[in-house]
Design an enzyme around this catalytic site. Structure first.
Site, PDB file in Angstrom:
ATOM      1  CE  LYS A   1      -1.133   1.228   4.424  1.00  0.00           C
ATOM      2  NZ  LYS A   1       0.165   1.873   4.880  1.00  0.00           N
TER       3      LYS A   1
ATOM      4  CD  GLU B   1       1.647   3.340  14.116  1.00  0.00           C
ATOM      5  OE1 GLU B   1       2.616   2.852  13.900  1.00  0.00           O
ATOM      6  OE2 GLU B   1       1.190   4.394  13.277  1.00  0.00           O
TER       7      GLU B   1
ATOM      8  CG  HIS C   1      -2.976  -1.197   8.143  1.00  0.00           C
ATOM      9  ND1 HIS C   1      -2.552  -1.895   7.271  1.00  0.00           N
ATOM     10  CD2 HIS C   1      -2.014  -0.313   8.370  1.00  0.00           C
ATOM     11  CE1 HIS C   1      -1.373  -1.825   6.661  1.00  0.00           C
ATOM     12  NE2 HIS C   1      -1.005  -0.828   7.540  1.00  0.00           N
TER      13      HIS C   1
HETATM   14  C1  BG6 Z   1       2.189   1.297   8.162  1.00  0.00           C
HETATM   15  C2  BG6 Z   1       1.985   2.627   8.033  1.00  0.00           C
HETATM   16  O1  BG6 Z   1       1.242   0.484   7.148  1.00  0.00           O
HETATM   17  O2  BG6 Z   1       1.877   0.386   9.346  1.00  0.00           O
HETATM   18  C3  BG6 Z   1       3.110   3.088   9.183  1.00  0.00           C
HETATM   19  O3  BG6 Z   1       2.333   2.905   6.741  1.00  0.00           O
HETATM   20  C4  BG6 Z   1       2.537   2.410  10.443  1.00  0.00           C
HETATM   21  O4  BG6 Z   1       2.839   4.686   9.246  1.00  0.00           O
HETATM   22  C5  BG6 Z   1       2.601   0.903  10.460  1.00  0.00           C
HETATM   23  O5  BG6 Z   1       3.547   2.929  11.482  1.00  0.00           O
HETATM   24  C6  BG6 Z   1       2.151   0.489  11.597  1.00  0.00           C
HETATM   25  O6  BG6 Z   1       2.559  -1.011  11.586  1.00  0.00           O
HETATM   26  P1  BG6 Z   1       2.513  -2.246  12.857  1.00  0.00           P
HETATM   27  O7  BG6 Z   1       2.710  -3.321  12.282  1.00  0.00           O
HETATM   28  O8  BG6 Z   1       3.755  -1.545  13.349  1.00  0.00           O
HETATM   29  O9  BG6 Z   1       1.579  -1.869  13.779  1.00  0.00           O
END
Ligand code: BG6
Length: 489
Positions: A153, A221, A245
């Site tokens: 993506k 996050e 997501h």
């Molecule tokens: C990615 C985003 O798809 O997912 C990021 O582009 C984000 O901005 C990341 O930090 C989060 O992924 P995970 O697996 O660390 O929760």
């Protein structure tokens, strides 16, 4: 389903952010767990004079391992890696890659399957896929030399560009060759959602609007944009996390039972559900959506006028028999106090007004599923207290599970497309997101600012309070002590 033996994984963007943070560590772990066949080869594409030693150094930096702690794994990785230096924006440079693939096949003495991993900026997508569609690369022969394309993506920037992208790929490759990665689908707890829902009769009959009053999805996050300014300024939280997501997670948690657990049947139900998700009407956008930015963002991005949201909260509805009238609240943001991804379904009943059971699926960290129950407090008094019935991965003996990117790579090698997004899913997610993005792009639409390291903007609290609710994660502990939490029952 067999893992593809005799495979070359070609990584476009091997020194990029995604490869450093996710792909290379995933490959390290797969090598460590002997999940990569002896005939596996990795070819990295790099414009600069990157060497195999540089790639191994990236792996060491991320995994904390090296030749002294994992000699056999590093020896294997060194043997399976090669680098092609080329400008991927220049179609004539691809002869080098073609020659390298020829060399690898010659050494192997047989045809090799090809997995092309495109971790590249959207601006290069067309050039790269056009060139890879040509005869010297796309030599797809089922069962002999399979060619698969893993794409990351964002799948487009809006509905129109996503349609274009999908049509462009469809004119070049067969749909069965395309693997659209949504790594949230490959997270262990996300995969557990369907099993939990459909393998337990206790929930089959209650997973609907007659028993569930609302759904909340949180994906916050603690990291900021980590130097990905160009990407993030363009995308923002809505395109980066919600459009992909989080809508995918919502689909898993609300789709109807598939006829079987085959990839086609799962996707069919997911597509139907996504087609029924409704964003707020324009008149309610200010009440039912919040966009916000963390306090230090503009300085970090070097753009004092930036209107890019690093936080998004919204209220959606699902127009199906099962979910009509059940509001769905989604929030995501960066530079917040903790990293938490979870889905909570709130069970309530007209027969016991005011009583609720929260069922939380914790995607990360402290993965697990917990249900908040009311019980009588032991002792002489007739007091009620709240406890959690839980299933926590941390309590399991073999709690270790593959990282999402390990799963993505293994499934692509197996040819299992269940955890990859279909084109219809992608288009539905844009159809849901676009009205929100359009409203936000209008002059004067509010943009709140929130403190770094906080739980987000007050406007998001007000949004959910207006529905008589509150966000849960701030006080709600999942799969970590203390297990008994305070909330009015
Ligand atoms: C990615 C985003 O798809 O997912 C990021 O582009 C984000 O901005 C990341 O930090 C989060 O992924 P995970 O697996 O660390 O929760």
């Amino acid at each position: 389903m067999e893992i593809l033996t005799d495979t070359v994984l070609v990584i476009f963007g091997i020194t990029g952010d995604l490869a450093r943070r996710k792909l290379l560590p995933a490959l390290y772990h797969l090598a460590e767990e002997a999940m990569l066949p002896a005939t596996f080869h990795i070819t990295g594409i790099s414009r600069q004079s990157t060497s195999v030693a540089d790639i191994l150094a990236l792996i060491k930096a991320r995994t904390g391992k090296d030749e002294s702690t994992a000699p056999a794994v590093f020896a294997r990785l060194e043997k399976m890696l090669s680098i092609v230096h080329m400008n991927i924006g220049d179609p004539t440079d691809y002869d080098r890659l073609s020659a390298e693939l020829g060399r690898i096949e010659e050494n192997a003495g047989r045809a090799m399957n090809r997995l092309f991993y495109l971790a590249i900026p959207a601006s290069l997508f067309d050039t790269v896929t056009a060139r890879l569609a040509e005869k010297d690369f796309n030599v797809h022969e089922k069962g002999n030399r399979e060619c698969r394309f893993l794409i990351e993506k964002p799948f487009g920037f809006d509905l129109a560009s996503a349609k274009e992208l999908i049509a462009g790929l469809a004119s070049r490759f067969d749909e069965s060759q395309i693997y659209r990665i949504d790594h949230y689908l490959a997270k262990e707890t996300a995969q557990n959602i369907l099993a939990f829902r459909f393998e337990n009769p206790l929930f089959c009959g209650t997973w609907n609007r007659n028993h569930i009053s609302h759904i909340m999805i949180t994906a916050v996050e603690s990291i900021g944009i980590e130097g990905r300014t160009a990407f993030y300024e363009n995308m923002g939280a809505m395109r980066d996390l919600v459009q992909s997501h989080l809508l995918q997670l919502l689909a898993l948690v609300t789709m109807n039972k598939p006829a079987s657990m085959s990839s086609d049947d799962i996707h069919r139900q997911k597509e139907i559900l996504l087609a029924h998700i409704r964003p707020p009407d324009r008149a309610l956008m200010e009440r039912d959506t919040v966009r916000a930015q963390y306090a230090s963002y503009r300085e970090e991005a070097g753009n004092p006028d930036s209107l890019t949201e690093t936080y998004a909260a919204l209220r959606l509805s699902i127009d199906t028999e099962e979910w009509r009238g059940v509001p769905v609240f989604i929030r995501t943001g960066k530079a917040l106090r903790e990293k938490i991804t979870e889905i909570t379904l709130v069970f309530s009943s007209l027969r016991s007004p005011g009583k609720k059971n929260y069922l939380t699926i914790r995607i990360q960290p402290n993965e697990g599923i917990v249900i908040d129950l009311h019980i009588k407090k032991p002792g002489f008094a007739s007091e009620i207290e709240q406890v959690q019935l839980d299933f926590c991965y941390t309590d399991m003996l073999n709690a270790s599970h593959p990282d999402a990117y390990e799963r993505v790579l293994v499934d692509a090698m197996r040819g299992d497309r269940s955890l990859f997004a279909t084109s219809d899913e992608v288009l539905s997610c844009w159809r849901i997101s676009e009205p929100v993005l359009t409203a936000w792009s209008e002059d004067g639409f509010p943009l709140s600012v929130y403190e770094n390291n906080s739980w987000g903007p007050e406007t998001a609290d007000r949004m959910i309070q207006a529905a008589g609710l509150e966000w849960l994660s701030d006080t709600h502990t999942v799969c970590s002590t203390p297990r008994i939490i305070a909330r009015n029952v």
